[in-house]
Write an enzyme that holds these catalytic residues in place. Structure first.
Site, PDB file in Angstrom:
ATOM      1  CG  ASP A 226      17.904 -10.844  24.432  1.00  0.00           C
ATOM      2  OD1 ASP A 226      17.914 -10.025  23.803  1.00  0.00           O
ATOM      3  OD2 ASP A 226      18.115 -11.341  25.538  1.00  0.00           O
ATOM      4  CG  ASP A 381      25.093  -6.618  28.855  1.00  0.00           C
ATOM      5  OD1 ASP A 381      24.015  -6.200  28.425  1.00  0.00           O
ATOM      6  OD2 ASP A 381      25.851  -7.102  27.984  1.00  0.00           O
TER       7      ASP A 381
END
Ligand code: 1PR
Length: 525
Positions: A226, A381
């Site tokens: 990330d 998500d």
């Protein structure tokens, strides 16, 4: 000097990088004259068979290619560069191929529950001895990503065979013409050895042993980075706890993206994913550091690279409009093999559910049409929403063994956008289904509840989504130890499992996960 034929689709960058890594120079050819003057020709192809043949025809490349092949000059075709040699393909009925090898290209059709495309690391069973595989044992795995496979009329053309539901020809050889369905440029050290043998075959290197028995697709271990800019303005790898990446107000800094990616490649990661986690608010083509991260990484990392974050259409401050296809194209040119779409996929699915119409203009449809379904990953998500009973809930509800805060025994998985900041009405199972329908090739399934918790994957979520789609699913979020990987592979039929925190913090190295898994699960060693 190697000549590489670029007809303008996909990621030729990684093929160039692999050849340059071996000390050769590459000349990129786009014209018929350059094909004629080539001494060794590499022809990588991705995307659609019909589109490829159309471009080759428009550019006047068909005749020089056929002359080159019939003169038995050194040729290495990759993926679509193999399929092009055949008469025709079910992918584009009525469009003639080069017809150098008699036979057709067929789509994988399965009665059994196997994902199409065939994505991942699989073995090769040698059918004849040529120097292309010298120095290898014959036990190596190579990276495949395709929905169609070649069927030569003459079995003598087959160089290797691979099993995926059926046995299929995974490379061919006729004289100096060789072509592989797998991607040597994405197959780590084994793939580099294939290039080396094509460039300068070594007579001394031992030939691989012919393996008896079938080959098997490996489960993939994916390392995820990330990435975002921290408050000091540096691009860093960060890691959240349930998507909160700040610790005492500061963005956690776990290292530099290019260095970490290289480390994970060397430690045996089967794939590397970069997620630009603030991409939803940045415009990626202005955010050049991400493109640079890809360029630098792809010079040294020879496994598939996925990039996500901010892939959508965009109008910049000067009023210039960029389609999502243009944004994705820039990533592919910089070294990405797949792009991952998060927030925009949710909006696309909501629009589809409201109208029931496939417009053909969504990012998923546009990018998969040009670069192929396998190049489009959907990153979901989701977060659990608990309910007392399933009745009257329009979303896909499951009965759960993990009761809610008030003892609820049912839940659904709510899709979110903008890095979990906004919940939407659509659920993860419906989202995955619709994205597959629109042309997505793979699902990256995160879980906000499990992210960064080290408490194991959310098996119930993963099972619900994996059972609903036929494309591969990558399980993500919550890995804390090697047993969690075994559990997700044993309890669901996902093709890959992804982790971030345990790898960044060096709590469990990738090779320890693989060592543990190899007792019971097929993996790439
Ligand atoms: O919405 O298309 O711009 O894409 C944004 C992308 O950034 C999405 O793929 C979204 O998943 C990701 N993202 C956005 N915010 C965050 C955040 O953490 N605040 N990261 C974020 C998502 C989740 C995983 C993580 C696993 C494994 N990260 O990819 O790596 O949960 O972690 P673990 O092994 O430590 O548990 P768009």
């Amino acid at each position: 000097m190697i000549t590489l034929l670029d007809y303008g689709a996909g990621n030729v960058r990684s093929v160039i990088n692999a050849i340059e890594k071996l000390g050769e120079t590459v000349h990129v050819a786009t014209s018929p004259e350059e094909i004629r003057s080539a001494r060794k020709l590499v022809f990588p192809g991705v995307g659609n068979f019909g589109r490829m043949m159309e471009v080759l025809r428009e550019k006047g490349c068909i005749e020089p290619l056929l002359d080159y092949l019939h003169a038995d000059r050194p040729f290495l075709g990759i993926c679509l560069g193999l399929q092009a040699l055949f008469d025709s393909s079910e992918e584009a009925p009525g469009v003639p191929g080069l017809g150098f090898i008699s036979g057709t290209v067929r789509r994988f059709e399965f009665d059994i529950d196997l994902s199409v495309p065939h994505i991942g690391w699989n073995g090769i069973a040698l059918q004849k001895d040529i120097p292309l595989f010298n120095g290898l044992t014959g036990n190596e795995k190579f990276y495949f990503v395709h929905s169609y496979h070649v069927v030569p009329e003459n079995p003598a053309d087959a160089l290797t065979r691979t099993d995926y539901g059926i046995g299929f020809v995974s490379s061919i050889a006729r004289g100096n013409v060789v072509a592989t369905q797998f991607h040597p440029e994405k197959s780590g050290a084994a793939g580099l050895a294939v290039f080396k043998n094509f460039l300068a075959p070594s007579a001394e290197a031992p030939a691989p042993v012919r393996q008896s028995g079938g080959t098997r697709l490996a489960k993939r271990i994916v390392a995820c980075l990330d990435v975002r800019t921290n408050d000091a303005g540096d691009l860093v790898v960060t890691k959240g706890d349930q998507y909160d990446v700040r610790d005492k107000g500061e963005v956690r800094n776990l290292g530099k993206p290019v260095e970490l990616a290289r480390r994970y490649y060397e430690e045996g990661a089967d794939e590397i994913t970069f997620l630009n986690i603030t991409g939803f608010r940045d415009f990626p083509l202005e955010d050049m550091p991400m493109l640079d991260v890809l360029r630098q990484t792809s010079r040294h990392v020879f496994v598939p690279l996925t990039i996500g974050g901010g892939i959508r259409e965009f109008t910049d401050k000067d009023g210039r409009h960029y389609s999502s296809l243009e944004v994705a194209a820039e990533y592919f040119r910089s070294g990405a093999d797949k792009i991952s779409i998060g927030s925009d996929a949710v909006m696309i699915v909501e629009a589809f559910l409201a109208s029931g119409i496939k417009t053909g203009t969504s990012a998923i449809e546009q990018i998969s049409r040009v670069y192929g379904n396998q190049a489009v990953v959907i990153s979901i998500d989701p977060r659990r929403v608990y309910v007392d009973k399933p009745d009257g809930i329009p979303q896909h509800v499951i009965e759960t063994k993990i009761p809610g805060p008030n003892g609820e025994r049912y839940c659904w998985f709510q899709c979110t956008i903008k890095g979990g900041r906004e919940g939407r009405p659509v659920d993860a199972v419906t989202l995955a289904n619709v994205c597959e329908l629109l042309g997505a090739g793979e699902i990256l399934l995160n879980s906000i509840d499990r992210d960064g918790t080290n408490s194991g994957f959310d098996i119930e979520l993963i099972r619900a989504v994996a059972e609903a789609v036929t494309i591969p699913v990558i399980a993500s979020s919550g890995a804390g130890n090697p047993e969690h990987f075994r559990e997700v592979f044993a309890e669901t039929d996902v093709e890959a499992a992804l982790a971030a925190g345990i790898f960044h913090r060096k709590e469990v190295p990738i090779d320890e996960v693989k060592d543990y898994l190899k007792r019971s699960i097929e993996i790439r060693k």
